[in-house]
Design a protein around this motif. Structure first.
Motif, PDB file in Angstrom:
ATOM      1  N   TYR A 106       0.846  -1.184   0.000  1.00  0.00           N
ATOM      2  CA  TYR A 106       0.000   0.000   0.000  1.00  0.00           C
ATOM      3  C   TYR A 106       0.886   1.240   0.000  1.00  0.00           C
ATOM      4  O   TYR A 106       2.030   1.209   0.434  1.00  0.00           O
ATOM      5  CB  TYR A 106      -0.855   0.066   1.275  1.00  0.00           C
ATOM      6  CG  TYR A 106      -1.849  -1.041   1.477  1.00  0.00           C
ATOM      7  CD1 TYR A 106      -1.484  -2.213   2.131  1.00  0.00           C
ATOM      8  CD2 TYR A 106      -3.165  -0.901   1.057  1.00  0.00           C
ATOM      9  CE1 TYR A 106      -2.411  -3.229   2.344  1.00  0.00           C
ATOM     10  CE2 TYR A 106      -4.101  -1.904   1.271  1.00  0.00           C
ATOM     11  CZ  TYR A 106      -3.712  -3.062   1.915  1.00  0.00           C
ATOM     12  OH  TYR A 106      -4.631  -4.061   2.136  1.00  0.00           O
ATOM     13  N   GLY A 146      -5.122  12.442   3.403  1.00  0.00           N
ATOM     14  CA  GLY A 146      -6.425  12.636   2.781  1.00  0.00           C
ATOM     15  C   GLY A 146      -6.883  11.499   1.888  1.00  0.00           C
ATOM     16  O   GLY A 146      -8.034  11.465   1.456  1.00  0.00           O
ATOM     17  N   LEU A 147      -5.977  10.568   1.606  1.00  0.00           N
ATOM     18  CA  LEU A 147      -6.322   9.454   0.711  1.00  0.00           C
ATOM     19  C   LEU A 147      -6.272   8.104   1.414  1.00  0.00           C
ATOM     20  O   LEU A 147      -6.718   7.103   0.875  1.00  0.00           O
ATOM     21  CB  LEU A 147      -5.383   9.433  -0.491  1.00  0.00           C
ATOM     22  CG  LEU A 147      -5.450  10.654  -1.401  1.00  0.00           C
ATOM     23  CD1 LEU A 147      -4.377  10.574  -2.482  1.00  0.00           C
ATOM     24  CD2 LEU A 147      -6.837  10.779  -2.039  1.00  0.00           C
ATOM     25  N   GLY A 148      -5.700   8.070   2.604  1.00  0.00           N
ATOM     26  CA  GLY A 148      -5.636   6.819   3.345  1.00  0.00           C
ATOM     27  C   GLY A 148      -4.675   5.837   2.720  1.00  0.00           C
ATOM     28  O   GLY A 148      -3.682   6.219   2.090  1.00  0.00           O
ATOM     29  N   LEU A 149      -4.963   4.562   2.892  1.00  0.00           N
ATOM     30  CA  LEU A 149      -4.135   3.503   2.337  1.00  0.00           C
ATOM     31  C   LEU A 149      -4.723   3.050   1.000  1.00  0.00           C
ATOM     32  O   LEU A 149      -5.886   2.682   0.921  1.00  0.00           O
ATOM     33  CB  LEU A 149      -4.095   2.296   3.287  1.00  0.00           C
ATOM     34  CG  LEU A 149      -3.116   2.337   4.448  1.00  0.00           C
ATOM     35  CD1 LEU A 149      -3.502   3.386   5.458  1.00  0.00           C
ATOM     36  CD2 LEU A 149      -3.032   0.965   5.108  1.00  0.00           C
ATOM     37  N   ASP A 165      -5.398  -1.044  -6.839  1.00  0.00           N
ATOM     38  CA  ASP A 165      -6.102   0.113  -7.397  1.00  0.00           C
ATOM     39  C   ASP A 165      -5.185   1.097  -8.114  1.00  0.00           C
ATOM     40  O   ASP A 165      -5.629   1.832  -8.983  1.00  0.00           O
ATOM     41  CB  ASP A 165      -6.863   0.841  -6.271  1.00  0.00           C
ATOM     42  CG  ASP A 165      -7.945  -0.040  -5.674  1.00  0.00           C
ATOM     43  OD1 ASP A 165      -8.195   0.070  -4.456  1.00  0.00           O
ATOM     44  OD2 ASP A 165      -8.530  -0.849  -6.421  1.00  0.00           O
ATOM     45  N   GLN A 205      -4.968  -8.282   8.371  1.00  0.00           N
ATOM     46  CA  GLN A 205      -3.647  -8.063   7.798  1.00  0.00           C
ATOM     47  C   GLN A 205      -2.724  -7.504   8.869  1.00  0.00           C
ATOM     48  O   GLN A 205      -3.122  -6.693   9.694  1.00  0.00           O
ATOM     49  CB  GLN A 205      -3.745  -7.083   6.624  1.00  0.00           C
ATOM     50  CG  GLN A 205      -4.506  -7.660   5.446  1.00  0.00           C
ATOM     51  CD  GLN A 205      -4.553  -6.729   4.258  1.00  0.00           C
ATOM     52  OE1 GLN A 205      -3.813  -5.766   4.162  1.00  0.00           O
ATOM     53  NE2 GLN A 205      -5.432  -7.033   3.312  1.00  0.00           N
ATOM     54  N   GLN A 239     -13.170   6.311  -4.151  1.00  0.00           N
ATOM     55  CA  GLN A 239     -12.971   5.637  -2.871  1.00  0.00           C
ATOM     56  C   GLN A 239     -14.225   4.882  -2.481  1.00  0.00           C
ATOM     57  O   GLN A 239     -15.303   5.481  -2.374  1.00  0.00           O
ATOM     58  CB  GLN A 239     -12.594   6.658  -1.794  1.00  0.00           C
ATOM     59  CG  GLN A 239     -11.124   7.048  -1.857  1.00  0.00           C
ATOM     60  CD  GLN A 239     -10.617   7.552  -0.529  1.00  0.00           C
ATOM     61  OE1 GLN A 239     -11.033   8.593  -0.068  1.00  0.00           O
ATOM     62  NE2 GLN A 239      -9.722   6.812   0.094  1.00  0.00           N
ATOM     63  N   TYR A 268      -8.582  -0.301  12.083  1.00  0.00           N
ATOM     64  CA  TYR A 268      -7.174  -0.342  12.397  1.00  0.00           C
ATOM     65  C   TYR A 268      -6.799   0.959  13.077  1.00  0.00           C
ATOM     66  O   TYR A 268      -7.362   2.020  12.801  1.00  0.00           O
ATOM     67  CB  TYR A 268      -6.325  -0.506  11.132  1.00  0.00           C
ATOM     68  CG  TYR A 268      -6.272  -1.904  10.578  1.00  0.00           C
ATOM     69  CD1 TYR A 268      -7.310  -2.406   9.814  1.00  0.00           C
ATOM     70  CD2 TYR A 268      -5.173  -2.722  10.819  1.00  0.00           C
ATOM     71  CE1 TYR A 268      -7.257  -3.689   9.299  1.00  0.00           C
ATOM     72  CE2 TYR A 268      -5.104  -4.006  10.305  1.00  0.00           C
ATOM     73  CZ  TYR A 268      -6.149  -4.478   9.545  1.00  0.00           C
ATOM     74  OH  TYR A 268      -6.091  -5.756   9.043  1.00  0.00           O
ATOM     75  N   PHE A 295      -8.264   3.887  10.935  1.00  0.00           N
ATOM     76  CA  PHE A 295      -8.666   3.577   9.573  1.00  0.00           C
ATOM     77  C   PHE A 295      -9.784   2.541   9.589  1.00  0.00           C
ATOM     78  O   PHE A 295      -9.700   1.521  10.282  1.00  0.00           O
ATOM     79  CB  PHE A 295      -7.484   3.001   8.774  1.00  0.00           C
ATOM     80  CG  PHE A 295      -6.405   3.989   8.464  1.00  0.00           C
ATOM     81  CD1 PHE A 295      -5.250   4.038   9.236  1.00  0.00           C
ATOM     82  CD2 PHE A 295      -6.543   4.867   7.403  1.00  0.00           C
ATOM     83  CE1 PHE A 295      -4.248   4.954   8.948  1.00  0.00           C
ATOM     84  CE2 PHE A 295      -5.541   5.783   7.112  1.00  0.00           C
ATOM     85  CZ  PHE A 295      -4.387   5.825   7.889  1.00  0.00           C
ATOM     86  N   MET A 354      -8.604  -5.809   0.843  1.00  0.00           N
ATOM     87  CA  MET A 354      -9.256  -4.793   1.670  1.00  0.00           C
ATOM     88  C   MET A 354      -9.147  -3.438   1.024  1.00  0.00           C
ATOM     89  O   MET A 354      -8.171  -3.135   0.335  1.00  0.00           O
ATOM     90  CB  MET A 354      -8.590  -4.727   3.044  1.00  0.00           C
ATOM     91  CG  MET A 354      -9.023  -5.824   3.978  1.00  0.00           C
ATOM     92  SD  MET A 354      -8.233  -5.638   5.566  1.00  0.00           S
ATOM     93  CE  MET A 354      -8.380  -7.313   6.151  1.00  0.00           C
ATOM     94  N   ARG A 355     -10.141  -2.613   1.293  1.00  0.00           N
ATOM     95  CA  ARG A 355     -10.102  -1.215   0.879  1.00  0.00           C
ATOM     96  C   ARG A 355     -10.219  -0.369   2.142  1.00  0.00           C
ATOM     97  O   ARG A 355     -11.066  -0.639   2.997  1.00  0.00           O
ATOM     98  CB  ARG A 355     -11.220  -0.895  -0.097  1.00  0.00           C
ATOM     99  CG  ARG A 355     -11.139  -1.670  -1.419  1.00  0.00           C
ATOM    100  CD  ARG A 355      -9.863  -1.354  -2.149  1.00  0.00           C
ATOM    101  NE  ARG A 355      -9.747  -2.016  -3.450  1.00  0.00           N
ATOM    102  CZ  ARG A 355      -9.185  -3.198  -3.631  1.00  0.00           C
ATOM    103  NH1 ARG A 355      -8.717  -3.886  -2.597  1.00  0.00           N
ATOM    104  NH2 ARG A 355      -9.092  -3.714  -4.843  1.00  0.00           N
ATOM    105  N   PHE A 356      -9.379   0.640   2.217  1.00  0.00           N
ATOM    106  CA  PHE A 356      -9.287   1.459   3.412  1.00  0.00           C
ATOM    107  C   PHE A 356      -9.850   2.856   3.179  1.00  0.00           C
ATOM    108  O   PHE A 356      -9.790   3.395   2.075  1.00  0.00           O
ATOM    109  CB  PHE A 356      -7.820   1.600   3.841  1.00  0.00           C
ATOM    110  CG  PHE A 356      -7.247   0.359   4.464  1.00  0.00           C
ATOM    111  CD1 PHE A 356      -6.816  -0.695   3.673  1.00  0.00           C
ATOM    112  CD2 PHE A 356      -7.124   0.251   5.851  1.00  0.00           C
ATOM    113  CE1 PHE A 356      -6.276  -1.844   4.247  1.00  0.00           C
ATOM    114  CE2 PHE A 356      -6.588  -0.888   6.422  1.00  0.00           C
ATOM    115  CZ  PHE A 356      -6.174  -1.935   5.623  1.00  0.00           C
ATOM    116  N   GLY A 357     -10.337   3.445   4.254  1.00  0.00           N
ATOM    117  CA  GLY A 357     -10.729   4.840   4.227  1.00  0.00           C
ATOM    118  C   GLY A 357      -9.519   5.743   4.413  1.00  0.00           C
ATOM    119  O   GLY A 357      -8.390   5.272   4.577  1.00  0.00           O
ATOM    120  N   ALA A 358      -9.780   7.042   4.403  1.00  0.00           N
ATOM    121  CA  ALA A 358      -8.695   8.025   4.486  1.00  0.00           C
ATOM    122  C   ALA A 358      -8.162   8.202   5.903  1.00  0.00           C
ATOM    123  O   ALA A 358      -7.098   8.781   6.097  1.00  0.00           O
ATOM    124  CB  ALA A 358      -9.160   9.363   3.931  1.00  0.00           C
ATOM    125  N   GLY A 359      -8.915   7.714   6.889  1.00  0.00           N
ATOM    126  CA  GLY A 359      -8.456   7.809   8.272  1.00  0.00           C
ATOM    127  C   GLY A 359      -9.050   9.004   9.003  1.00  0.00           C
ATOM    128  O   GLY A 359      -9.379  10.031   8.402  1.00  0.00           O
TER     129      GLY A 359
END
Lengths: 115, 114
Positions: free
Chosen positions: A35, A40-43, A59, A104, B2, B36, B89, B102-107
């Motif tokens: 990753y 602002g975009l996270g992981l 992605d 993870q 997103q 997380y 997150f 997995m897909r994560f948010g921006a936090g």
């Protein structure tokens, strides 16, 4: 104690250089992930691997490639580094789960700066 | 685009009060959700998860609520402690070939003031 290690905590490279980021896990996990984390975009998922020599695009794979020659090691390669690849890079691993979900485990990250 | 969104970049609460962190998702194929926690200079660590067959999961001071119809989940921390200050997150999984994608948010950066 589970462990994911990354070869460098901080790295500074020049535009156009080839960059290798190494990740090693000692948990015998089948899955490994790369990753990048940006404000602002996270992981965002770059690439992942289900097994040795297997890889799947995430992605944002453009500008990156990966290598998994051994189960415990997953490398991220920037063929020709560019300034927009300056970021925090995080490696993760997990057990495989066709019927179950598995968390993870993350490494500490590599802060890459491309000048 | 997103698929997992955390619309609040930061949250500040007083020690002892409740912290509520929110997360929305767009992909109806997601059926497993995780939170997380990340401290500076460390990788994210798993905190708590919930399957889509449940609407609530508790682990000590942490509770996650899932509203499938609204595609919304939230993390409640009660009581909040200064050591909870970190970036949180939200992540979602499911629907892919491998259940571990997995897909994560921006936090959301949580600050708990003493």
């Amino acid at each position: 104690d589970v462990k994911v290690t990354q070869s460098s905590r901080y790295l500074v490279k020049r535009t156009g250089e080839k960059v290798f980021l190494e990740c090693v896990q000692d948990m015998d996990h089948e899955n490994m992930f790369w990753y990048r984390q940006d404000p602002g975009l996270g992981l965002r998922l770059i690439y992942f691997s289900y097994d040795v020599k297997m890889k799947e695009k995430g992605d944002i794979p453009e500008g990156y490639s990966v290598s998994r020659e051994k189960k415990e090691r997953f490398s991220l390669i920037l063929e020709s580094a560019s300034t927009n690849q300056t970021s925090m890079y995080l490696c993760a691993s997990s057990f495989s789960g066709r019927l179950t979900y598995n968390e993870q485990f993350f490494g500490p990250g590599t802060r890459l700066t491309v000048l | 685009d997103q698929q997992v969104k955390q619309n609040s970049p930061s949250l500040s609460v007083q020690e002892g009060r409740i912290s509520i962190l929110n997360c929305d998702y767009t992909n109806s194929m997601f059926d497993y959700f995780l939170w997380y926690k990340k401290y500076p200079a460390e990788g994210p660590t798993f905190l708590i998860s919930i399957s889509s067959i449940k609407d609530k999961n508790e682990d000590g001071r942490f509770t996650v609520f899932l509203n499938k119809s609204a595609k919304h989940l939230s993390l409640h921390i009660v009581p909040s402690q200064p050591g909870d200050s970190a970036v949180y997150f939200c992540a979602a999984s499911g629907g892919g070939r491998n259940n571990n994608d997995m897909r994560f948010g921006a936090g959301t950066r949580l600050t708990v003031k003493p």
